[in-house]
Design a protein around this motif. Structure first.
Motif, PDB file in Angstrom:
ATOM      1  N   PRO A 107      27.850  51.685  15.763  1.00 15.91           N
ATOM      2  CA  PRO A 107      28.344  53.050  15.952  1.00 15.91           C
ATOM      3  C   PRO A 107      27.263  54.115  15.811  1.00 15.91           C
ATOM      4  N   LYS A 109      35.229  52.581  19.480  1.00 20.52           N
ATOM      5  CA  LYS A 109      36.292  51.602  19.247  1.00 20.52           C
ATOM      6  C   LYS A 109      35.675  50.235  18.981  1.00 20.52           C
ATOM      7  N   ARG A 110      36.203  49.548  17.968  1.00 20.39           N
ATOM      8  CA  ARG A 110      35.642  48.259  17.570  1.00 20.39           C
ATOM      9  C   ARG A 110      36.702  47.168  17.561  1.00 20.39           C
ATOM     10  N   GLU A 128      38.670  45.515  14.468  1.00 20.07           N
ATOM     11  CA  GLU A 128      38.049  46.090  13.273  1.00 20.07           C
ATOM     12  C   GLU A 128      38.395  47.563  13.086  1.00 20.07           C
ATOM     13  N   ALA A 134      38.201  51.759  14.366  1.00 19.95           N
ATOM     14  CA  ALA A 134      37.443  52.746  15.132  1.00 19.95           C
ATOM     15  C   ALA A 134      36.736  53.707  14.193  1.00 19.95           C
ATOM     16  N   VAL A 135      35.642  54.286  14.700  1.00 18.26           N
ATOM     17  CA  VAL A 135      34.826  55.233  13.942  1.00 18.26           C
ATOM     18  C   VAL A 135      34.723  56.522  14.748  1.00 18.26           C
ATOM     19  N   VAL A 138      31.814  61.622   9.454  1.00 15.57           N
ATOM     20  CA  VAL A 138      32.092  60.284   9.967  1.00 15.57           C
ATOM     21  C   VAL A 138      33.369  59.765   9.316  1.00 15.57           C
ATOM     22  N   THR A 139      34.315  59.332  10.133  1.00 18.33           N
ATOM     23  CA  THR A 139      35.593  58.830   9.643  1.00 18.33           C
ATOM     24  C   THR A 139      35.844  57.461  10.245  1.00 18.33           C
ATOM     25  N   THR A 140      36.166  56.485   9.405  1.00 17.30           N
ATOM     26  CA  THR A 140      36.458  55.121   9.862  1.00 17.30           C
ATOM     27  C   THR A 140      37.876  54.748   9.457  1.00 17.30           C
ATOM     28  N   PRO A 163      40.562  51.402   9.839  1.00 14.97           N
ATOM     29  CA  PRO A 163      40.802  50.047  10.357  1.00 14.97           C
ATOM     30  C   PRO A 163      42.055  50.003  11.219  1.00 14.97           C
ATOM     31  N   ARG A 195      41.548  61.413  10.282  1.00 15.46           N
ATOM     32  CA  ARG A 195      42.068  60.093   9.936  1.00 15.46           C
ATOM     33  C   ARG A 195      43.417  59.860  10.615  1.00 15.46           C
TER      34      ARG A 195
END
Length: 373
Positions: A213, A229-230, A233, A235-236, A279-281, A283, A314
């Protein structure tokens, strides 16, 4: 979409009639298919309209039965289809696919879109004035691959200009459409012009040789918001406060507004005094996948819907995941989204409860139980 109120979102791109197999197996062996619709931009338009937003889809279809079906079906979702062109000389695109997962070698897709009506879209057929009144203009990289005229249209719509709507761009790399090469340079050019970009870590690795990312953000430093998008896992989101995002509308009658960012009307930025990223992650929930087709479009629709509502970052990501989960648990490209109140309840779960969320077919109904271990 009623009346002539300005749209929240305008989506521009190709839609096709999709034929889904009645049973698993090779295309050569499947005896019959059922008809549906598919197309990244129209998928986003339908999902946003179903979620209660004013949406316009601009595309081009043949003056044929398949074109009739597309316009009628997309319009039935509540999407404004008055700006769709009907081409008397070119056909509506169609495609067939197998029921197998796209990630397996057994998956087949047969496109019949070369020379389609959509490939004749151009700056002449989609003038900037037709999108100028939207709060958000949503485009994808698929359109750029359809023809030289379509690429010219994408460059025209993404060109910086005063009063341009917030520009949302989903990279949406489709390798089969770029047989003559050039995808990496073109999609990077278009993404860098956007305000909000969606890209998968896997496609960034294929296109540009970067998969983490932060490396993707270094390459795409211009957009105010970058969503990486992951897959399973999560997204960030990387975001800055350099540009204003659409001011959220008033809450609908009977619905409580969702959680707001500390900067209502901006992209969830925490501090307008700095241009540094926040930065926001988030799951992804566990999902029992029926078919993966359309999940990326649904994610974009969920994130855009929450953006229009002024929700915090978020929560925007969680709504993206929930809308994607709706698509993942049905066989077609489009799914009925959860009711807004239902999605809001799930998006408001604490971290522990969100981490145990388990969604399966039928979960979007209000009367369905959501499983936790």
């Amino acid at each position: 979409m009623s009346g002539h109120a300005p749209p929240d979102v305008v989506c521009v791109g190709e839609s096709m009639v999709t034929f889904l197999p009645v049973r698993p197996g090779r295309l050569a062996d499947v005896p019959a298919f059922t008809r549906a619709i598919g197309g990244a931009e129209s998928n986003v338009a339908c999902a946003l309209a179903a979620a209660g937003h004013r949406v316009k889809w601009i595309g081009r279809v043949g003056r044929d039965g398949f074109g009739d079906h597309l316009v009628e079906t997309i319009g039935a979702y509540g999407v404004d289809v008055r700006a769709v062109d009907r081409d008397p000389d070119r056909p509506t695109g169609v495609y067939f696919r197998t029921a197998d997962d796209r990630a397996t070698g057994a998956h087949e897709v047969a496109y019949y879109r070369a020379g389609s009506a959509a490939s004749a879209m151009s700056p002449a057929t989609v003038p900037h004035s037709s999108v100028a009144d939207a709060r958000i203009l949503h485009l994808t990289g698929i359109t750029a691959a359809l023809s030289a005229d379509c690429l010219a249209l994408m460059r025209e719509l993404t060109a910086p200009r005063p009063g341009r709507p917030l520009l949302s761009f989903d990279v949406n790399h489709r390798a089969g459409l770029w047989r003559h090469g050039g995808a990496g340079d073109v999609l990077l050019e278009l993404a860098r012009r956007a305000d909000l970009v969606f890209v998968g870590a896997d496609e960034a690795e294929v296109l540009w040789g970067v998969g983490s990312p932060r490396a993707i953000r270094a390459l795409l430093a211009g957009p105010t918001v970058l969503v990486v998008k992951r897959g399973a896992e999560g997204a960030v989101v990387f975001e800055r406060c350099a540009e204003p995002f659409p001011t959220p509308p008033l809450p609908e009658p009977g619905l409580r507004p969702g959680p707001r960012s500390s900067n209502a009307g901006r992209a969830g930025c925490a501090d307008t005094r700095t241009s540094a990223d926040t930065v926001t992650t988030v799951p992804a929930p566990r999902v029992d996948v029926t078919a993966p087709v359309g999940a990326g479009d649904a994610f974009a629709a969920g994130f855009l819907s929450a953006t229009l509502r002024g929700l915090d970052t978020r929560t925007r990501l969680r709504h993206g995941h929930l809308m994607a989960a709706a698509a993942l648990t049905v066989p077609a490209d489009l799914a009925t989204p959860p009711r807004r109140a239902h999605a809001d309840r799930l998006a408001a779960l604490d971290e522990a409860a969100w981490g145990t969320l388990h969604l399966g077919p039928g979960w979007t109904g209000d009367d369905q139980e959501v499983r936790t271990p």
